[in-house]
Design an enzyme around this catalytic site. Structure first.
Site, PDB file in Angstrom:
ATOM      1  N   TYR A  26     -14.292  49.396 -28.679  1.00  0.00           N
ATOM      2  CA  TYR A  26     -14.946  50.700 -28.522  1.00  0.00           C
ATOM      3  C   TYR A  26     -16.330  50.792 -29.175  1.00  0.00           C
ATOM      4  O   TYR A  26     -16.977  51.832 -29.082  1.00  0.00           O
ATOM      5  CB  TYR A  26     -14.031  51.806 -29.070  1.00  0.00           C
ATOM      6  N   HIS A 106     -14.985  56.862 -19.767  1.00  0.00           N
ATOM      7  CA  HIS A 106     -14.336  55.971 -20.734  1.00  0.00           C
ATOM      8  C   HIS A 106     -15.367  55.024 -21.321  1.00  0.00           C
ATOM      9  O   HIS A 106     -16.237  54.523 -20.593  1.00  0.00           O
ATOM     10  CB  HIS A 106     -13.233  55.147 -20.065  1.00  0.00           C
TER      11      HIS A 106
HETATM   12  C1  DQA Z   1     -10.465  55.180 -23.605  1.00  0.00           C
HETATM   13  C2  DQA Z   1      -9.517  54.241 -22.854  1.00  0.00           C
HETATM   14  C3  DQA Z   1      -8.072  54.662 -23.036  1.00  0.00           C
HETATM   15  O1  DQA Z   1      -7.204  53.755 -22.377  1.00  0.00           O
HETATM   16  C4  DQA Z   1      -7.717  54.672 -24.518  1.00  0.00           C
HETATM   17  O2  DQA Z   1      -6.392  55.137 -24.681  1.00  0.00           O
HETATM   18  C5  DQA Z   1      -8.677  55.439 -25.339  1.00  0.00           C
HETATM   19  C6  DQA Z   1     -10.098  55.300 -25.066  1.00  0.00           C
HETATM   20  C7  DQA Z   1     -11.930  54.695 -23.513  1.00  0.00           C
HETATM   21  O3  DQA Z   1     -12.810  55.511 -23.779  1.00  0.00           O
HETATM   22  O4  DQA Z   1     -12.181  53.532 -23.204  1.00  0.00           O
HETATM   23  O5  DQA Z   1      -8.300  56.126 -26.270  1.00  0.00           O
HETATM   24  O6  DQA Z   1     -10.391  56.465 -22.994  1.00  0.00           O
END
Ligand code: DQA
Length: 155
Positions: A26, A106
């Site tokens: 992330y 995302h």
């Molecule tokens: C997310 C992707 C989701 O699968 C995960 O549960 C997250 C972050 C992303 O921003 O890549 O919490 O939403």
């Protein structure tokens, strides 16, 4: 002159931990860094950010989606893991549409990760989905909101 496009930014579960949470997936930006980048980008594309809200609670996110009917033209929404199973959130997005347009975003490319992340139960209620560009996904989401809202205003 056209009235500014009002966008609510919503962040779901575990996104308060950005910066320290799985930085390899992330990135190292905190949620505050991302919100600051969104707030800096918004005026360059004619957007007013009405609020940036993060919650780990499904009901709080649903209430925020309902409230957007009175305050926003669009929601840029990263639901976190709620993406993959919250039909209640999907129904809330449907309930405020088309008056409020939602763009799902995302940080990671959910389609290149575990099988369960490839399914979004929310995407079909949204105008579209942007995934895999880190914090830039949110900025692209704001720009996508502009194009969808402008198109609906000119109809
Ligand atoms: C997310 C992707 C989701 O699968 C995960 O549960 C997250 C972050 C992303 O921003 O890549 O919490 O939403």
């Amino acid at each position: 002159m056209e009235s500014p496009i009002r966008v609510l930014v919503l962040h779901g579960a575990n996104l308060n931990l950005l910066g320290t949470r799985e930085p390899g997936v992330y990135g190292s930006q905190t949620l505050a860094d991302i919100n600051a980048a969104i707030r800096a980008h918004a005026p360059t594309v004619g957007v007013t950010i009405v609020d940036c809200i993060q919650s780990n609670h499904e009901g709080v996110l649903i209430d925020a989606i309902h409230s957007a009917r009175d305050t926003a033209d669009a929601i840029v929404f990263n639901p976190g893991a709620f993406t993959h199973y919250s039909h209640a959130i999907a129904d809330a997005v449907r309930a405020v549409s088309p008056a409020v347009v939602t763009i799902e975003v995302h940080l990671s490319n959910v389609h290149a990760r575990e099988e369960f992340r490839r399914v979004s139960v929310i995407a079909s209620a949204c105008a579209g989905q942007i995934a895999g560009f880190g914090a830039t996904s949110y900025l692209l989401g704001v720009s996508a909101a502009v194009s969808v809202v402008q198109a609906s205003r000119s109809r």
